[in-house]
Motif scaffolding. Sequence first.
Motif, PDB file in Angstrom:
ATOM      1  N   TYR A  67       0.842  -1.187   0.000  1.00 56.21           N
ATOM      2  CA  TYR A  67       0.000   0.000   0.000  1.00 56.21           C
ATOM      3  C   TYR A  67       0.883   1.244   0.000  1.00 56.21           C
ATOM      4  CZ  TYR A  67      -3.885  -3.186   0.665  1.00 56.21           C
ATOM      5  OH  TYR A  67      -4.792  -4.188   0.484  1.00 56.21           O
ATOM      6  N   ASN A  68       0.552   2.267   0.783  1.00 59.54           N
ATOM      7  CA  ASN A  68       1.202   3.566   0.666  1.00 59.54           C
ATOM      8  C   ASN A  68       2.554   3.620   1.368  1.00 59.54           C
ATOM      9  OD1 ASN A  68      -1.132   4.495  -0.651  1.00 59.54           O
ATOM     10  ND2 ASN A  68      -2.097   5.002   1.302  1.00 59.54           N
ATOM     11  N   ILE A  69       3.423   4.497   0.818  1.00 57.73           N
ATOM     12  CA  ILE A  69       4.735   4.756   1.423  1.00 57.73           C
ATOM     13  C   ILE A  69       4.866   6.270   1.584  1.00 57.73           C
ATOM     14  CG2 ILE A  69       7.239   4.619   1.141  1.00 57.73           C
ATOM     15  CD1 ILE A  69       6.811   2.109  -0.534  1.00 57.73           C
ATOM     16  N   GLU A  70       5.267   6.700   2.799  1.00 56.81           N
ATOM     17  CA  GLU A  70       5.505   8.120   3.046  1.00 56.81           C
ATOM     18  C   GLU A  70       6.871   8.289   3.686  1.00 56.81           C
ATOM     19  OE1 GLU A  70       3.246  12.070   4.848  1.00 56.81           O
ATOM     20  OE2 GLU A  70       2.339  10.075   5.040  1.00 56.81           O
ATOM     21  N   VAL A  71       7.707   9.149   3.085  1.00 49.24           N
ATOM     22  CA  VAL A  71       9.067   9.389   3.573  1.00 49.24           C
ATOM     23  C   VAL A  71       9.183  10.870   3.910  1.00 49.24           C
ATOM     24  CG1 VAL A  71      11.524   9.255   3.053  1.00 49.24           C
ATOM     25  CG2 VAL A  71       9.962   7.534   2.115  1.00 49.24           C
ATOM     26  N   TYR A  72       9.522  11.162   5.184  1.00 45.82           N
ATOM     27  CA  TYR A  72       9.632  12.557   5.615  1.00 45.82           C
ATOM     28  C   TYR A  72      11.034  13.112   5.412  1.00 45.82           C
ATOM     29  CZ  TYR A  72       5.003  12.118   7.584  1.00 45.82           C
ATOM     30  OH  TYR A  72       3.654  11.948   7.729  1.00 45.82           O
ATOM     31  N   GLY A  73      12.016  12.248   5.239  1.00 47.39           N
ATOM     32  CA  GLY A  73      13.374  12.694   4.965  1.00 47.39           C
ATOM     33  C   GLY A  73      13.664  12.657   3.481  1.00 47.39           C
ATOM     34  N   ASN A  74      14.937  12.384   3.129  1.00 50.32           N
ATOM     35  CA  ASN A  74      15.362  12.330   1.736  1.00 50.32           C
ATOM     36  C   ASN A  74      15.511  10.886   1.274  1.00 50.32           C
ATOM     37  OD1 ASN A  74      15.540  15.148   1.706  1.00 50.32           O
ATOM     38  ND2 ASN A  74      17.629  15.093   2.510  1.00 50.32           N
ATOM     39  N   ILE A  75      15.348  10.690  -0.035  1.00 50.40           N
ATOM     40  CA  ILE A  75      15.566   9.366  -0.639  1.00 50.40           C
ATOM     41  C   ILE A  75      16.809   9.489  -1.520  1.00 50.40           C
ATOM     42  CG2 ILE A  75      14.604   7.568  -2.109  1.00 50.40           C
ATOM     43  CD1 ILE A  75      11.806   8.593  -1.365  1.00 50.40           C
ATOM     44  N   ILE A  76      17.863   8.789  -1.149  1.00 50.53           N
ATOM     45  CA  ILE A  76      19.135   8.899  -1.862  1.00 50.53           C
ATOM     46  C   ILE A  76      19.549   7.525  -2.376  1.00 50.53           C
ATOM     47  CG2 ILE A  76      21.535   9.666  -1.738  1.00 50.53           C
ATOM     48  CD1 ILE A  76      19.500  11.893  -1.238  1.00 50.53           C
ATOM     49  N   GLY A  77      19.735   7.428  -3.707  1.00 50.99           N
ATOM     50  CA  GLY A  77      20.260   6.207  -4.312  1.00 50.99           C
ATOM     51  C   GLY A  77      19.468   4.964  -3.971  1.00 50.99           C
ATOM     52  N   SER A  78      18.141   5.072  -3.860  1.00 49.02           N
ATOM     53  CA  SER A  78      17.326   3.951  -3.390  1.00 49.02           C
ATOM     54  C   SER A  78      16.242   3.590  -4.395  1.00 49.02           C
ATOM     55  CB  SER A  78      16.675   4.309  -2.042  1.00 49.02           C
ATOM     56  OG  SER A  78      17.646   4.576  -1.065  1.00 49.02           O
ATOM     57  N   THR A  79      15.683   2.401  -4.177  1.00 53.46           N
ATOM     58  CA  THR A  79      14.530   1.939  -4.947  1.00 53.46           C
ATOM     59  C   THR A  79      13.329   1.885  -4.016  1.00 53.46           C
ATOM     60  OG1 THR A  79      15.911   0.633  -6.430  1.00 53.46           O
ATOM     61  CG2 THR A  79      13.576   0.069  -6.323  1.00 53.46           C
ATOM     62  N   VAL A  80      12.251   2.583  -4.397  1.00 54.80           N
ATOM     63  CA  VAL A  80      11.049   2.645  -3.564  1.00 54.80           C
ATOM     64  C   VAL A  80       9.857   2.279  -4.439  1.00 54.80           C
ATOM     65  CG1 VAL A  80       9.606   4.089  -2.089  1.00 54.80           C
ATOM     66  CG2 VAL A  80      12.076   4.483  -2.172  1.00 54.80           C
ATOM     67  N   GLN A  81       9.089   1.287  -3.984  1.00 54.97           N
ATOM     68  CA  GLN A  81       7.972   0.799  -4.794  1.00 54.97           C
ATOM     69  C   GLN A  81       6.738   0.606  -3.929  1.00 54.97           C
ATOM     70  OE1 GLN A  81       8.712  -2.410  -7.686  1.00 54.97           O
ATOM     71  NE2 GLN A  81       6.952  -3.479  -6.812  1.00 54.97           N
ATOM     72  N   ALA A  82       5.613   1.265  -4.319  1.00 59.29           N
ATOM     73  CA  ALA A  82       4.333   1.113  -3.625  1.00 59.29           C
ATOM     74  C   ALA A  82       3.368   0.386  -4.546  1.00 59.29           C
ATOM     75  CB  ALA A  82       3.768   2.481  -3.252  1.00 59.29           C
ATOM     76  N   GLY A  83       2.865  -0.755  -4.084  1.00 60.62           N
ATOM     77  CA  GLY A  83       2.034  -1.579  -4.950  1.00 60.62           C
ATOM     78  C   GLY A  83       2.912  -2.433  -5.843  1.00 60.62           C
ATOM     79  N   ILE A  84       2.300  -3.278  -6.645  1.00 62.34           N
ATOM     80  CA  ILE A  84       3.066  -4.100  -7.575  1.00 62.34           C
ATOM     81  C   ILE A  84       3.627  -3.204  -8.677  1.00 62.34           C
ATOM     82  CG2 ILE A  84       2.988  -6.166  -9.011  1.00 62.34           C
ATOM     83  CD1 ILE A  84       2.413  -6.609  -6.045  1.00 62.34           C
ATOM     84  N   SER A  85       4.728  -3.630  -9.271  1.00 58.61           N
ATOM     85  CA  SER A  85       5.454  -2.802 -10.241  1.00 58.61           C
ATOM     86  C   SER A  85       4.526  -2.155 -11.267  1.00 58.61           C
ATOM     87  CB  SER A  85       6.494  -3.651 -10.966  1.00 58.61           C
ATOM     88  OG  SER A  85       7.058  -2.910 -12.022  1.00 58.61           O
ATOM     89  N   VAL A  86       4.533  -0.824 -11.293  1.00 57.40           N
ATOM     90  CA  VAL A  86       3.672  -0.102 -12.215  1.00 57.40           C
ATOM     91  C   VAL A  86       4.166  -0.212 -13.655  1.00 57.40           C
ATOM     92  CG1 VAL A  86       4.845   2.129 -12.063  1.00 57.40           C
ATOM     93  CG2 VAL A  86       2.391   2.052 -12.455  1.00 57.40           C
ATOM     94  N   ILE A  87       5.452  -0.536 -13.833  1.00 57.95           N
ATOM     95  CA  ILE A  87       5.981  -0.696 -15.192  1.00 57.95           C
ATOM     96  C   ILE A  87       5.228  -1.803 -15.917  1.00 57.95           C
ATOM     97  CG2 ILE A  87       8.003  -1.355 -16.545  1.00 57.95           C
ATOM     98  CD1 ILE A  87       8.197   1.399 -15.457  1.00 57.95           C
ATOM     99  N   ASN A  88       4.905  -2.872 -15.177  1.00 60.94           N
ATOM    100  CA  ASN A  88       4.136  -3.953 -15.794  1.00 60.94           C
ATOM    101  C   ASN A  88       2.814  -3.432 -16.349  1.00 60.94           C
ATOM    102  OD1 ASN A  88       5.701  -6.224 -15.714  1.00 60.94           O
ATOM    103  ND2 ASN A  88       5.049  -6.852 -13.675  1.00 60.94           N
ATOM    104  N   TYR A  89       2.154  -2.593 -15.550  1.00 64.87           N
ATOM    105  CA  TYR A  89       0.840  -2.105 -15.951  1.00 64.87           C
ATOM    106  C   TYR A  89       0.923  -1.103 -17.088  1.00 64.87           C
ATOM    107  CZ  TYR A  89      -3.936  -0.406 -15.595  1.00 64.87           C
ATOM    108  OH  TYR A  89      -5.238  -0.061 -15.874  1.00 64.87           O
ATOM    109  N   LEU A  90       1.872  -0.160 -16.977  1.00 58.70           N
ATOM    110  CA  LEU A  90       1.933   0.924 -17.944  1.00 58.70           C
ATOM    111  C   LEU A  90       2.585   0.529 -19.264  1.00 58.70           C
ATOM    112  CD1 LEU A  90       2.875   3.924 -15.620  1.00 58.70           C
ATOM    113  CD2 LEU A  90       0.637   3.280 -16.469  1.00 58.70           C
ATOM    114  N   SER A  91       3.549  -0.408 -19.216  1.00 55.64           N
ATOM    115  CA  SER A  91       4.324  -0.709 -20.421  1.00 55.64           C
ATOM    116  C   SER A  91       4.208  -2.159 -20.877  1.00 55.64           C
ATOM    117  CB  SER A  91       5.797  -0.353 -20.183  1.00 55.64           C
ATOM    118  OG  SER A  91       5.929   1.017 -19.895  1.00 55.64           O
ATOM    119  N   VAL A  92       4.374  -3.096 -19.928  1.00 52.28           N
ATOM    120  CA  VAL A  92       4.360  -4.514 -20.304  1.00 52.28           C
ATOM    121  C   VAL A  92       2.943  -4.972 -20.648  1.00 52.28           C
ATOM    122  CG1 VAL A  92       4.844  -6.862 -19.526  1.00 52.28           C
ATOM    123  CG2 VAL A  92       6.402  -4.997 -18.923  1.00 52.28           C
TER     124      VAL A  92
END
Length: 642
Positions: free
Chosen positions: A387-412
């Motif tokens: 479900y949802n992800i909320e980050v109050y600090g910074n995201i540096i050099g990371s992978t963050v994914q909420a829900g199943i990969s959206v690339i599958n839905y949008l492109s694949v």
Amino acid sequence: MLFTAFDIEEAITKAKDFYKCDEKNLKIQTIKNPYRRFWGLINKPGEFSIEYIEPKQKKEIEKKEEGKVQILSGKIQVTDPSPEGKYASIIADDPNIEVYINGKMTTGIAIVTEKDRIDLKAKSIAPSTEIKVDISSDKLKATLTVEKKTGRKYFVKDTKSENSIYIRSEYEEIPAPNVTVEQCISELIKANVKMKFINIQAIYDLVNSPGGGSSVVAEGIAPVHGINSKIKYLFRNSSYRNPAFETNEKVDLLNHTIIPTVNIGEVLAIKTMPAMPGTDGESVTGEIIKAHQGKDLPLKAGSGTVLLENNTKIVAIASGRPILRNGIVSVVPVLTIPHDVDVETGNVYFDGDIVIKGNIMNNMRVESKGNIIIYGNVNHANITANYNIEVYGNIIGSTVQAGISVINYLSVLPKMEQIHIILKELYDKFSVAKPVKYSQISNQLIQIINSSSEKLKKHIDEIKNLSAILADEDVKKVSLILNKIQTLLLHINTDLINNIDQIQSVEEDVNNFIAEMKNIYDKRANIIFHYAQNSFIQANGNILVKGQGCYQTKLIARNAIVFQQPSSLVRGGILIAGKNIKMGIVGSPSGIATYCKVLDKNGKISAVHYYDNTTLNINDNIKKVEHGFTSPDYIENRIQGS
């Protein structure tokens, strides 16, 4: 008589004295003109014939009398004029009076004489009383209308005796006839209104009203609809702002959001009222009107809860976060980590929600089947939540994914749908032709096979090119299907024995993959952060950036990517959204490459300012910014492809 004189004046004077009259009674004629020579030395008189004329006697002037006409007691009287007088006339222009002269109807101006036979016929309007019955759309009321219209009896207005008169009317009102209660009841019965519903007193009041009117004179029995059972939920279903921030108490800034939690034994929901049955009604025409029966809304206890007291209460049997989804009350455990996630804590995998009050350090992984809230920074880590992800600090050099990969839905997914169409068409063609060897296939089918093979290879290559941005698990699922399609293509042009069934089998696998993806993507998940750098962030919903922005970061959202602040920066990277991208300042003065794409053909891309080397793509309509420009009022202008 002849008169001699040296001029005519002298002759007239002599004649006046002789006849004893005025000059106007003399008739003068010159017989011989006077003679005068040598400057008056020689004068001879002339001769003038002057006769007396008797003065004419004045004839008595006869007086001219005009014709007269008048109306007296409704009758018209005419007096003819003297022989040279003006005839009388009437003007007939009153619609309520008919004028007949000698049996012929006349309008407008007409000359009249004593010999004319003039008839005046006044019109009359009969009074009327009409009874109407109207039944309401729900058939619960009958309205009786008594419409009374008074009549008019017109008569001719008297006039003075004049040479010309207007025919004018006046009238007396004729009262409308009264109606009886019996007549009203008769009309109601004709309209199928049942006698038991008729209000006699209301009819009496209506018929005795001088001007008539309308009144509800019959009312049926309205149905009493049942009432659904009522459930009272005793918990909050979503996170909320810490109320301590509204007081003078000292509060840790990282504790601004409260996730609702409950303990074992707490009552989470209670049925406050059972379902109530309904009672049917009856229309004024005697028809039964069905009542809606109250529905019993059952309490549904999910994981971490139990039903008690004859299924009227839901009680927690686990401590954690209460959730109401699809009418089911559950308690999802909440894992709170009050410090950093690092080597000492190890990777975190949890079925419920996770609250991390510190940072997530290098190479750490955090996965949740619920929501994730991170109050600190995410440094070179991997974060995944259902479900949802909320980050109050910074995201540096990371992978963050909420829900199943959206690339599958949008492109694949779209490419898999194209593959499915090709395989389905191929199977339909083969199942009709039923070939055995490639050499036995008609030229037309060979062309279809070759064309389909080329299309399938193209889609396979396009999907493989996306592997770099897919999660490892997604790559495995997709690769398994692509390998089956490639195996099919190896044999389709050489030996088609049993290949029809193989085509059908692969087509079913692709169809199942599509159905599974669509089912998974029904659950939306959002990501909220303030700043990201050199990261990969994707959400099966929306991405909301509240702070400074992002640098060289890939953002992929199924629906929208929104930067809240007009001053937020988008420096480099790739942004892909299903419908909408809204940004602050895009690119940089140095021309850092920034790529923005919206998949929906009606989608929008907007920003406060664009720098050069920014690519805007809406449904493959591409525009590259070559001369930076600013939208002064931050008006969302759709970027049209060129």
